[in-house]
Scaffold this motif. Structure first.
Motif, PDB file in Angstrom:
ATOM      1  N   UNK A 141       3.453  -1.668   4.259  1.00 30.29           N
ATOM      2  CA  UNK A 141       3.641  -0.223   4.352  1.00 30.29           C
ATOM      3  C   UNK A 141       5.067   0.053   4.825  1.00 30.29           C
ATOM      4  N   UNK A 142       5.738   0.996   4.139  1.00 33.85           N
ATOM      5  CA  UNK A 142       7.133   1.318   4.426  1.00 33.85           C
ATOM      6  C   UNK A 142       7.259   2.784   4.832  1.00 33.85           C
ATOM      7  N   UNK A 143       8.200   3.064   5.716  1.00 34.88           N
ATOM      8  CA  UNK A 143       8.507   4.454   6.058  1.00 34.88           C
ATOM      9  C   UNK A 143      10.016   4.642   6.080  1.00 34.88           C
ATOM     10  N   UNK A 144      10.440   5.854   5.733  1.00 32.57           N
ATOM     11  CA  UNK A 144      11.856   6.179   5.627  1.00 32.57           C
ATOM     12  C   UNK A 144      12.484   6.369   7.003  1.00 32.57           C
ATOM     13  N   UNK A 145      13.681   5.816   7.190  1.00 31.60           N
ATOM     14  CA  UNK A 145      14.428   6.070   8.429  1.00 31.60           C
ATOM     15  C   UNK A 145      15.734   6.813   8.148  1.00 31.60           C
ATOM     16  N   UNK A 146      16.112   6.921   6.855  1.00 31.93           N
ATOM     17  CA  UNK A 146      17.338   7.635   6.495  1.00 31.93           C
ATOM     18  C   UNK A 146      17.320   7.928   5.005  1.00 31.93           C
ATOM     19  N   UNK A 156       0.819  -1.197   0.000  1.00 34.02           N
ATOM     20  CA  UNK A 156       0.000   0.000   0.000  1.00 34.02           C
ATOM     21  C   UNK A 156       0.855   1.249   0.000  1.00 34.02           C
ATOM     22  N   UNK A 157       1.965   1.206   0.737  1.00 34.33           N
ATOM     23  CA  UNK A 157       2.945   2.289   0.757  1.00 34.33           C
ATOM     24  C   UNK A 157       4.295   1.680   0.412  1.00 34.33           C
ATOM     25  N   UNK A 178      13.591  -4.497   6.406  1.00 37.81           N
ATOM     26  CA  UNK A 178      14.346  -3.279   6.112  1.00 37.81           C
ATOM     27  C   UNK A 178      14.873  -3.370   4.695  1.00 37.81           C
ATOM     28  N   UNK A 179      14.903  -2.249   3.993  1.00 37.34           N
ATOM     29  CA  UNK A 179      15.381  -2.224   2.617  1.00 37.34           C
ATOM     30  C   UNK A 179      16.191  -0.957   2.381  1.00 37.34           C
ATOM     31  N   UNK A 180      17.161  -1.045   1.465  1.00 40.24           N
ATOM     32  CA  UNK A 180      17.994   0.126   1.193  1.00 40.24           C
ATOM     33  C   UNK A 180      18.248   0.255  -0.307  1.00 40.24           C
ATOM     34  N   UNK A 181      18.632   1.470  -0.698  1.00 42.11           N
ATOM     35  CA  UNK A 181      18.925   1.757  -2.092  1.00 42.11           C
ATOM     36  C   UNK A 181      19.751   3.021  -2.203  1.00 42.11           C
ATOM     37  N   UNK A 182      19.814   3.563  -3.399  1.00 37.65           N
ATOM     38  CA  UNK A 182      20.684   4.698  -3.661  1.00 37.65           C
ATOM     39  C   UNK A 182      20.259   5.963  -2.936  1.00 37.65           C
ATOM     40  N   UNK A 183      18.966   6.076  -2.576  1.00 43.42           N
ATOM     41  CA  UNK A 183      18.500   7.326  -1.965  1.00 43.42           C
ATOM     42  C   UNK A 183      17.998   7.153  -0.535  1.00 43.42           C
ATOM     43  N   UNK A 184      18.260   5.985   0.106  1.00 43.11           N
ATOM     44  CA  UNK A 184      17.856   5.891   1.497  1.00 43.11           C
ATOM     45  C   UNK A 184      17.496   4.503   1.975  1.00 43.11           C
ATOM     46  N   UNK A 185      16.966   4.475   3.201  1.00 37.69           N
ATOM     47  CA  UNK A 185      16.618   3.231   3.896  1.00 37.69           C
ATOM     48  C   UNK A 185      15.175   3.315   4.356  1.00 37.69           C
ATOM     49  N   UNK A 186      14.431   2.212   4.186  1.00 43.85           N
ATOM     50  CA  UNK A 186      13.041   2.150   4.631  1.00 43.85           C
ATOM     51  C   UNK A 186      12.826   0.928   5.517  1.00 43.85           C
ATOM     52  N   UNK A 187      11.847   1.035   6.401  1.00 39.76           N
ATOM     53  CA  UNK A 187      11.475  -0.065   7.295  1.00 39.76           C
ATOM     54  C   UNK A 187       9.976  -0.308   7.171  1.00 39.76           C
ATOM     55  N   UNK A 188       9.580  -1.576   7.247  1.00 37.41           N
ATOM     56  CA  UNK A 188       8.176  -1.948   7.343  1.00 37.41           C
ATOM     57  C   UNK A 188       7.977  -2.742   8.627  1.00 37.41           C
TER      58      UNK A 188
END
Length: 348
Positions: free
Chosen positions: A310-315, A275-276, A294-304
């Motif tokens: 649903x994911x939200x940015x932590x960095x 959904x997010x 937790x997932x990461x990529x070139x522009x940041x890190x997200x946690x569900x």
């Protein structure tokens, strides 16, 4: 109904919970001491962490990242080690990309390395390794229309190509050597373990590869992810029993959230989009426990915290790869310019 008031009310209710969740996940940047592009990462324990990268570089810390000892493997100064598997502070296996495809092993903490596998076939390009105990698998891009697969049963000392049952590739289909995580064991013990391999490019699919090398034509699923270009498709796969997560996207468009994440709660029978979704292209994903990822990529890190829905940015700091200590609660990250991150995994 006054929608603006409704949205404002929901924001008042939900925002504090989101902020509280975000505050649990604090990523600190470690001083690696060297500006190297890092895509290989393995942490046998909270204290012991290994990384590998370009120009033949490998680093090891035995004090939780306070200090790193660097090694440039002789004869591999122009090679790129895209994946590493560490068993303890002394023993590790590294994978060198392109021709010749080679795997090396150390038993003295990185001081000396022995070549344990070489394949000089034209077009060889190894992408990732996956281990469970002393059993492991390495996967490479298609050669003569079939993905390269080899297995080890002795912790990487010897490797056996899985002829003649290497999976067929479609036109333009390949693997990404972005984080060493497009290959993941999915279920069972040695006799029933399947390796899940996700691909991208013009075609993005999930291949289930039986460890015993039996035929697998019926064990391939086309993924409803972003695909169609060489830069698109699935990059990483993780699993918690029958819960599977896949991330990817388009690495030339780091902010693009289209088709970058898939969820299965029934062992790959059905796939759903979150959904997010994560906030852009993602090269690595990892379950922290049965609900959190937790997932990461070139522009940041997200946690569900809800199984990937649903994911939200932590960095907003970019990393290529994330791994949690096999024995412990520290989460490590590695990326460009020698960046290594560290996060304490707090469940509540």
């Amino acid at each position: 109904m006054n929608l603006s008031k409704t949205y404002a009310f929901l924001a008042v209710i939900l925002l504090p919970a989101l902020v509280k969740s975000q505050q649990k996940y604090t990523v600190s940047l470690l001083d690696s001491g060297r500006s190297v592009s890092l895509r290989g990462l393995s942490a046998p324990s909270d204290a012991v962490v290994w990384v590998s990268g370009n120009h033949g570089n490998v680093a090891r810390s035995v004090d939780g990242g306070q200090h790193f000892e660097w090694f440039q493997v002789a004869g591999f100064e122009e090679r790129d080690f895209r994946d590493i598997e560490a068993f303890d502070a002394d023993t590790a296996v590294i994978m060198a990309i392109a021709e010749p495809a080679q795997i090396l092993r150390t038993t003295d903490g990185g001081k000396h390395w022995k070549i344990v596998f070489t394949d000089s076939t034209k077009g060889m390009f190894l992408d990732a390794m996956s281990f469970w105990g002393k059993y492991g698998t390495v996967v490479g891009d298609p050669v003569n229309g079939r993905f390269f697969i080899a297995h080890t049963t002795d912790g990487g000392l010897t490797w056996n190509p899985m002829h003649p049952y290497m999976p067929e590739a479609e036109n333009g289909e390949a693997c990404f050597a972005s984080s060493g995580t497009n290959l993941h064991p999915l279920k069972g013990n040695l006799r029933t373990t399947f390796l899940g391999m996700v691909t991208g490019g013009l075609s993005s699919r999930l291949h289930l590869i039986p460890f015993d090398g039996t035929k697998m034509a019926e064990l391939t699923t086309r993924l409803p992810m972003l695909q169609g270009k060489e830069s698109t498709g699935a990059n990483s796969l993780t699993a918690w029993k029958q819960k599977w997560l896949i991330v990817g996207g388009d690495f030339t468009q780091p902010e693009n959230m289209e088709g970058n994440c898939l969820i299965s709660t029934n062992g790959g029978k059905n796939w759903q989009k979150p959904g997010t979704p994560p906030n852009g292209y993602r090269s690595c994903v990892l379950y922290l426990d049965k609900n959190r990822a937790i997932t990461c990529g070139l522009n940041g890190i997200d946690v569900s915290e809800d199984e990937g829905f649903h994911w939200f940015s932590i960095s907003t700091r970019g990393f290529h790869v994330v791994q949690k200590a096999k024995m412990g609660n520290i989460v490590y990250f590695a990326g460009a310019k020698g960046q290594i991150g560290k996060m304490l995994d707090i469940k509540n």
